[in-house]
Design a protein around this motif. Structure first.
Motif, PDB file in Angstrom:
ATOM      1  N   ILE A 175      -5.002  -7.332  -3.186  1.00 57.89           N
ATOM      2  CA  ILE A 175      -4.865  -6.261  -2.192  1.00 57.89           C
ATOM      3  C   ILE A 175      -3.930  -5.180  -2.714  1.00 57.89           C
ATOM      4  O   ILE A 175      -4.218  -3.978  -2.580  1.00 57.89           O
ATOM      5  N   ALA A 176      -2.815  -5.560  -3.338  1.00 54.36           N
ATOM      6  CA  ALA A 176      -1.890  -4.571  -3.886  1.00 54.36           C
ATOM      7  C   ALA A 176      -2.561  -3.721  -4.960  1.00 54.36           C
ATOM      8  O   ALA A 176      -2.420  -2.490  -4.976  1.00 54.36           O
ATOM      9  N   MET A 177      -3.317  -4.355  -5.859  1.00 54.29           N
ATOM     10  CA  MET A 177      -4.022  -3.611  -6.898  1.00 54.29           C
ATOM     11  C   MET A 177      -5.012  -2.627  -6.280  1.00 54.29           C
ATOM     12  O   MET A 177      -5.069  -1.453  -6.674  1.00 54.29           O
ATOM     13  N   SER A 178      -5.787  -3.104  -5.324  1.00 53.62           N
ATOM     14  CA  SER A 178      -6.807  -2.255  -4.706  1.00 53.62           C
ATOM     15  C   SER A 178      -6.168  -1.068  -3.996  1.00 53.62           C
ATOM     16  O   SER A 178      -6.642   0.069  -4.097  1.00 53.62           O
ATOM     17  N   GLN A 179      -5.086  -1.316  -3.277  1.00 51.17           N
ATOM     18  CA  GLN A 179      -4.429  -0.243  -2.537  1.00 51.17           C
ATOM     19  C   GLN A 179      -3.771   0.759  -3.484  1.00 51.17           C
ATOM     20  O   GLN A 179      -3.754   1.970  -3.214  1.00 51.17           O
ATOM     21  N   ILE A 180      -3.229   0.294  -4.603  1.00 49.74           N
ATOM     22  CA  ILE A 180      -2.659   1.208  -5.597  1.00 49.74           C
ATOM     23  C   ILE A 180      -3.737   2.139  -6.126  1.00 49.74           C
ATOM     24  O   ILE A 180      -3.519   3.353  -6.273  1.00 49.74           O
ATOM     25  N   VAL A 181      -4.895   1.590  -6.409  1.00 47.21           N
ATOM     26  CA  VAL A 181      -6.009   2.419  -6.905  1.00 47.21           C
ATOM     27  C   VAL A 181      -6.393   3.465  -5.860  1.00 47.21           C
ATOM     28  O   VAL A 181      -6.497   4.663  -6.168  1.00 47.21           O
ATOM     29  N   ILE A 182      -6.592   3.029  -4.639  1.00 44.98           N
ATOM     30  CA  ILE A 182      -7.050   3.935  -3.580  1.00 44.98           C
ATOM     31  C   ILE A 182      -6.018   5.028  -3.314  1.00 44.98           C
ATOM     32  O   ILE A 182      -6.353   6.217  -3.247  1.00 44.98           O
ATOM     33  N   GLN A 183      -4.759   4.632  -3.170  1.00 44.34           N
ATOM     34  CA  GLN A 183      -3.729   5.616  -2.804  1.00 44.34           C
ATOM     35  C   GLN A 183      -3.381   6.533  -3.967  1.00 44.34           C
ATOM     36  O   GLN A 183      -3.098   7.718  -3.750  1.00 44.34           O
ATOM     37  N   THR A 184      -3.398   6.032  -5.193  1.00 44.73           N
ATOM     38  CA  THR A 184      -3.124   6.900  -6.345  1.00 44.73           C
ATOM     39  C   THR A 184      -4.198   7.962  -6.476  1.00 44.73           C
ATOM     40  O   THR A 184      -3.908   9.118  -6.845  1.00 44.73           O
ATOM     41  N   ASN A 185      -5.434   7.616  -6.176  1.00 41.62           N
ATOM     42  CA  ASN A 185      -6.517   8.603  -6.216  1.00 41.62           C
ATOM     43  C   ASN A 185      -6.312   9.731  -5.213  1.00 41.62           C
ATOM     44  O   ASN A 185      -6.899  10.803  -5.344  1.00 41.62           O
ATOM     45  N   LYS A 186      -5.477   9.511  -4.209  1.00 40.63           N
ATOM     46  CA  LYS A 186      -5.191  10.559  -3.217  1.00 40.63           C
ATOM     47  C   LYS A 186      -4.097  11.516  -3.688  1.00 40.63           C
ATOM     48  O   LYS A 186      -3.743  12.464  -2.972  1.00 40.63           O
ATOM     49  N   LEU A 187      -3.510  11.243  -4.861  1.00 41.47           N
ATOM     50  CA  LEU A 187      -2.464  12.088  -5.443  1.00 41.47           C
ATOM     51  C   LEU A 187      -1.268  12.196  -4.498  1.00 41.47           C
ATOM     52  O   LEU A 187      -0.727  11.180  -4.085  1.00 41.47           O
ATOM     53  N   THR A 188      -0.852  13.404  -4.134  1.00 44.32           N
ATOM     54  CA  THR A 188       0.347  13.551  -3.300  1.00 44.32           C
ATOM     55  C   THR A 188       0.095  13.166  -1.847  1.00 44.32           C
ATOM     56  O   THR A 188       1.033  13.070  -1.057  1.00 44.32           O
ATOM     57  N   SER A 189      -1.163  12.940  -1.487  1.00 48.60           N
ATOM     58  CA  SER A 189      -1.494  12.559  -0.105  1.00 48.60           C
ATOM     59  C   SER A 189      -1.489  11.048   0.098  1.00 48.60           C
ATOM     60  O   SER A 189      -1.908  10.559   1.143  1.00 48.60           O
ATOM     61  N   ALA A 190      -1.006  10.302  -0.905  1.00 52.35           N
ATOM     62  CA  ALA A 190      -0.974   8.839  -0.809  1.00 52.35           C
ATOM     63  C   ALA A 190      -0.164   8.394   0.391  1.00 52.35           C
ATOM     64  O   ALA A 190       0.846   9.000   0.749  1.00 52.35           O
ATOM     65  N   GLN A 191      -0.625   7.317   1.021  1.00 51.95           N
ATOM     66  CA  GLN A 191       0.078   6.728   2.155  1.00 51.95           C
ATOM     67  C   GLN A 191       0.542   5.329   1.766  1.00 51.95           C
ATOM     68  O   GLN A 191      -0.276   4.470   1.452  1.00 51.95           O
ATOM     69  N   THR A 192       1.838   5.120   1.772  1.00 52.32           N
ATOM     70  CA  THR A 192       2.379   3.820   1.380  1.00 52.32           C
ATOM     71  C   THR A 192       2.855   3.003   2.579  1.00 52.32           C
ATOM     72  O   THR A 192       3.333   1.884   2.415  1.00 52.32           O
ATOM     73  N   ASP A 193       2.713   3.567   3.770  1.00 53.36           N
ATOM     74  CA  ASP A 193       3.132   2.849   4.971  1.00 53.36           C
ATOM     75  C   ASP A 193       1.965   2.213   5.709  1.00 53.36           C
ATOM     76  O   ASP A 193       2.139   1.607   6.760  1.00 53.36           O
ATOM     77  N   LYS A 194       0.763   2.351   5.167  1.00 58.76           N
ATOM     78  CA  LYS A 194      -0.408   1.728   5.789  1.00 58.76           C
ATOM     79  C   LYS A 194      -1.422   1.390   4.702  1.00 58.76           C
ATOM     80  O   LYS A 194      -1.424   1.979   3.616  1.00 58.76           O
ATOM     81  N   LEU A 195      -2.282   0.435   5.008  1.00 55.14           N
ATOM     82  CA  LEU A 195      -3.282  -0.007   4.045  1.00 55.14           C
ATOM     83  C   LEU A 195      -4.621   0.638   4.352  1.00 55.14           C
ATOM     84  O   LEU A 195      -5.029   0.729   5.511  1.00 55.14           O
ATOM     85  N   HIS A 196      -5.290   1.071   3.301  1.00 58.48           N
ATOM     86  CA  HIS A 196      -6.626   1.645   3.451  1.00 58.48           C
ATOM     87  C   HIS A 196      -7.610   0.533   3.811  1.00 58.48           C
ATOM     88  O   HIS A 196      -7.476  -0.612   3.373  1.00 58.48           O
ATOM     89  N   ARG A 197      -8.610   0.859   4.560  1.00 61.60           N
ATOM     90  CA  ARG A 197      -9.601  -0.117   5.026  1.00 61.60           C
ATOM     91  C   ARG A 197     -10.484  -0.590   3.865  1.00 61.60           C
ATOM     92  O   ARG A 197     -11.173   0.205   3.221  1.00 61.60           O
ATOM     93  N   ILE A 198     -10.436  -1.897   3.600  1.00 50.53           N
ATOM     94  CA  ILE A 198     -11.330  -2.553   2.640  1.00 50.53           C
ATOM     95  C   ILE A 198     -12.044  -3.662   3.405  1.00 50.53           C
ATOM     96  O   ILE A 198     -11.394  -4.582   3.924  1.00 50.53           O
ATOM     97  N   VAL A 199     -13.349  -3.587   3.486  1.00 47.49           N
ATOM     98  CA  VAL A 199     -14.110  -4.487   4.360  1.00 47.49           C
ATOM     99  C   VAL A 199     -14.632  -5.698   3.585  1.00 47.49           C
ATOM    100  O   VAL A 199     -15.271  -5.554   2.537  1.00 47.49           O
ATOM    101  N   PHE A 200     -14.348  -6.868   4.124  1.00 49.89           N
ATOM    102  CA  PHE A 200     -14.800  -8.142   3.558  1.00 49.89           C
ATOM    103  C   PHE A 200     -15.890  -8.749   4.451  1.00 49.89           C
ATOM    104  O   PHE A 200     -15.999  -8.417   5.634  1.00 49.89           O
ATOM    105  N   LEU A 201     -16.651  -9.652   3.855  1.00 49.59           N
ATOM    106  CA  LEU A 201     -17.564 -10.509   4.602  1.00 49.59           C
ATOM    107  C   LEU A 201     -17.019 -11.932   4.571  1.00 49.59           C
ATOM    108  O   LEU A 201     -16.065 -12.214   3.852  1.00 49.59           O
ATOM    109  N   ASN A 202     -17.614 -12.820   5.318  1.00 48.79           N
ATOM    110  CA  ASN A 202     -17.401 -14.254   5.169  1.00 48.79           C
ATOM    111  C   ASN A 202     -18.528 -14.811   4.312  1.00 48.79           C
ATOM    112  O   ASN A 202     -19.658 -14.327   4.377  1.00 48.79           O
ATOM    113  N   MET A 203     -18.214 -15.813   3.516  1.00 46.32           N
ATOM    114  CA  MET A 203     -19.229 -16.384   2.629  1.00 46.32           C
ATOM    115  C   MET A 203     -20.436 -16.908   3.405  1.00 46.32           C
ATOM    116  O   MET A 203     -21.555 -16.947   2.882  1.00 46.32           O
TER     117      MET A 203
END
Length: 459
Positions: free
Chosen positions: A218-246
């Motif tokens: 989750i940390a890796m994924s959020q770093i990728v997503i927020q870094t892509n936002k450049l100066t608009s990165a949000q570090t106080d909330k997590l971007h939505r990543i949707v999972f399924l159940n197996m």
């Protein structure tokens, strides 16, 4: 003070034999992903090897497991046996126990320390990279708390003492911090979850590696997503990543299709250029601090004069047009026209991105996808691979979300707790989770209508 890129430092950083190199990890560490295929971690022993290294380092020992080959013979020499045959049987028992532990079959918390990295020189580098990332983000700032917590869970018996001695290594100081945690809320949540797990040691032993792996991903994924936002990165909330159940059936109309693995693949595709860009920016004249991301520069210049920010932005365009262009003559000039910091960073990143070799981008993104598909892969047929939680992962996350024995959590709040841990479900997945919990008798219905439902403590 001068507010510019340091052109000479950048030259020293990028140039090798007169050729421009896309180096990284001088002043900013972003992700533990290799660009060489042999160094890619394949996690043959799951994530337990990273947890094992964490336990060793917390005890002040070597990152790598160093087996003491003479320890067993020394212990046997001190023991009393009624016959040589009895001693040999006992020796065989100890050796089998050690082999099981080294293959991640453990029954006590202290046994984690005897789980080694993969016995392959290059792949071991990949696993050590993940250890550094995990330890820096989730352990280093709370070493005392984790040491205290795990010390209380350790047992004292003959077998544990023998196993401890068999892997004991000389104390070695941990290397300095490499990575910075961008999401303090996620870091605190991990600490709280491990504390919750510790209330049931058997459950912790079974699921600690699952939880550690999950927070890493989750940390890796959020770093990728927020870094892509450049100066608009949000570090106080997590971007939505949707999972399924197996256990679910996939459909293209579901939220996961555009907000799951497919989305992460697109986000990581050209991400390597960010690693290089951030290290270029780190070679500046106004700070010696390391691990600055785009948002850090924005926060810094908010406290400076407009002239200081303008000076820095102008230096970025000067470097693109005059310095970088010396190495790549076809680089398109970008005139300075009062661009803000966000646009300047975008222009710098886009300029650098165009000359990254495709094989580097490919190996880098495949390394990221390896951890996703190794631990979260569900085959969706024509839809390709899908991010999904297996039963162990789901139950462990719900267990820490609800809390220790005697706790209960309102069902509607369960989804919020899972989202705090980086897991988002659509309404169909939520229905599936409710069905699973009901079948396992973890739901407590307070009314016949089902309006008020609570999840029972799993721990």
């Amino acid at each position: 003070m001068i507010f510019q890129l340091d052109y000479q430092r950048i030259r020293d950083f990028v140039e090798k034999n007169g050729v421009y190199t896309y180096r990284r990890r001088e002043n900013t560490f972003v992700l533990p992903l290799p660009t060489r295929k042999p160094e890619r971690a394949k996690f043959e022993n799951g994530y337990a090897a990273i947890v094992g290294a964490t336990m060793r380092v917390l005890d002040g020992e070597s990152i790598e497991y160093e087996k003491n080959e003479n320890s067993i013979d020394g212990i046997l020499g001190e023991g009393k046996f009624d016959s040589d045959e009895t001693m040999e049987v006992f020796k065989l028992f100890i050796e089998n126990e050690l082999e099981d532990i080294e293959n991640s079959t453990i029954t006590r918390v202290e046994h984690f320390k005897n789980i080694p990295f993969i016995n392959h020189k290059d792949e071991k580098k990949g696993e050590i990279g993940y250890f550094n990332f995990f330890y820096d983000l989730f352990i280093r700032d709370y070493e005392n708390e984790f040491n205290s917590l795990f010390s209380e869970l350790k047992t004292e018996d003959l077998l544990s003492e023998i196993i401890r001695i068999s892997g004991q290594a000389d104390n070695k100081p941990l290397t300095k911090r490499k990575y910075k945690m961008l999401f303090p809320g996620l870091q605190q949540q991990f600490l709280n979850d491990v504390k919750t797990l510790s209330t049931n040691p058997a459950f912790l032993i079974q699921h600690f590696a699952d939880i550690a792996l999950h927070y890493t991903f989750i940390a890796m994924s959020q770093i990728v997503i927020q870094t892509n936002k450049l100066t608009s990165a949000q570090t106080d909330k997590l971007h939505r990543i949707v999972f399924l159940n197996m256990s679910e059936t996939a459909s293209k109309r579901r939220d996961f299709y555009n907000e799951g693995l497919r989305f992460l693949r697109e986000e990581i595709r050209s991400f390597f250029a960010h690693e290089h860009t951030l290290n270029i920016l780190g070679n500046n004249t106004f700070t010696q601090e390391s691990n600055w991301f785009y948002k850090d520069y924005a926060d810094y210049f908010q406290k400076q004069s407009p002239a200081a920010q303008e000076e820095f932005i102008k230096s970025i365009y000067y470097w693109i047009n005059e310095e970088y262009k010396l190495y790549f003559p076809l680089t398109e000039r970008i005139p300075y026209e009062d661009q803000d910091l966000q646009q300047a960073f975008k222009d710098l990143y886009d300029t650098l991105r165009r000359n990254v070799k495709e094989e580097i981008n490919s190996r880098y993104s495949v390394a990221f996808e390896t951890i996703a598909t190794r631990f979260y892969r569900k085959s969706g047929g024509s839809l390709g691979n899908i991010l999904a939680l297996n039963m162990n992962q789901l139950i462990s996350l719900i267990a820490v979300a609800v809390g220790p024995r005697g706790s209960q959590l309102e069902l509607n709040k369960l989804w919020i707790e899972l989202e705090n841990r980086g897991v988002f479900f659509d309404k169909y997945s939520k229905e599936e989770v409710v069905k699973i919990l009901d079948n396992l008798n973890y739901l407590d219905k307070k009314s016949d209508s089902g309006d008020a439902q609570y999840v029972k403590a799993i721990l």
